[in-house]
Design a protein around this motif. Structure first.
Motif, short mmCIF file in Angstrom:
data_model
loop_
_atom_site.label_atom_id
_atom_site.label_comp_id
_atom_site.label_asym_id
_atom_site.label_seq_id
_atom_site.Cartn_x
_atom_site.Cartn_y
_atom_site.Cartn_z
N UNK A 41 0.80 -1.23 0.00
CA UNK A 41 0.00 0.00 0.00
C UNK A 41 0.83 1.29 0.00
N UNK A 42 2.17 1.14 -0.06
CA UNK A 42 3.03 2.33 0.00
C UNK A 42 4.37 2.00 -0.66
N UNK A 43 4.70 2.78 -1.66
CA UNK A 43 5.96 2.60 -2.37
C UNK A 43 6.63 3.97 -2.50
N UNK A 44 7.89 4.04 -2.09
CA UNK A 44 8.64 5.29 -2.27
C UNK A 44 9.95 4.95 -2.97
N UNK A 45 10.24 5.74 -4.00
CA UNK A 45 11.42 5.55 -4.82
C UNK A 45 12.20 6.86 -4.87
N UNK A 46 13.51 6.74 -4.99
CA UNK A 46 14.38 7.92 -5.01
C UNK A 46 15.30 7.81 -6.23
N UNK A 47 15.42 8.90 -6.97
CA UNK A 47 16.26 8.90 -8.17
C UNK A 47 17.11 10.15 -8.23
N UNK A 48 18.35 9.97 -8.66
CA UNK A 48 19.13 11.10 -9.15
C UNK A 48 19.00 10.99 -10.67
N UNK A 49 18.17 11.87 -11.23
CA UNK A 49 17.74 11.76 -12.62
C UNK A 49 18.55 12.67 -13.53
N UNK A 50 18.80 12.17 -14.72
CA UNK A 50 19.43 12.99 -15.76
C UNK A 50 18.36 13.83 -16.42
#
Length: 176
Positions: free
Chosen positions: A79-88
């Protein structure tokens, strides 16, 4: 890192909370399904980070900026998803990096419906800050306002379509 844009959008999913798995949805989302959720979506896939964590790789265009996002799983619940990105980020100004947090949640409304929340935060990186300074930009207000508007418009487009895709999969029983 400083938040330079934040957008939250919601939609109702007409399925029981028990039939939904947001984290599995993110990591099994096919490119054509991702593309169907926004005119700016180009491609999606999954991989494994160098330290063994699941990654969702998304390519999208938001207001003329091409973004390549390498989201690493931080929270992986049904019920909960968190994602982290250093994006280009590629734009007319050149190439830089932006921090992006993508967070998805569902909360039970009734036995057969949920409130889906799609939260996106864009974060300042040293590289982006340096690029702005090199361009002589010291007042971040117009940058933040423009980015907030663009991220919000994109989020408003994709959220109800994400919810429909999740709903369809929940009804098909893929996450029993």
């Amino acid at each position: 890192m400083e938040i330079i844009s934040e957008s939250s959008a919601t939609a109702v999913i007409n399925a029981s909370i028990e039939s939904i798995d947001l984290t599995e949805w993110v990591f099994t989302l096919k490119s054509h399904e991702y593309q169907a959720c926004s005119t700016g979506h180009i491609a999606a896939g999954s991989s494994i980070s160098a330290d063994g964590k699941r990654m969702s790789i998304n390519v999208e265009q938001v207001a003329g900026n091409l973004l390549v996002q390498n989201y690493i799983e931080e929270i992986g619940k049904r019920d909960h998803c968190r994602l982290n990105s250093i994006s280009d980020s590629f734009s007319d100004s050149g190439r830089t990096k932006l921090g992006v947090i993508w967070e998805l949640k569902v909360e039970k409304l009734t036995p057969n419906s949920c409130q889906f929340t799609n939260l996106v935060k864009v974060l300042m990186t040293d590289e982006f800050s340096s690029m702005l300074r090199s361009a002589g930009i010291t007042d971040l207000s117009p940058i933040k306002a423009g980015m907030s508007e663009n991220v919000s418009l994109h989020n408003q487009e994709e959220t109800p379509l994400f919810a429909k895709d999740i709903e369809r999969k929940a009804h098909s029983g893929v996450w029993k």
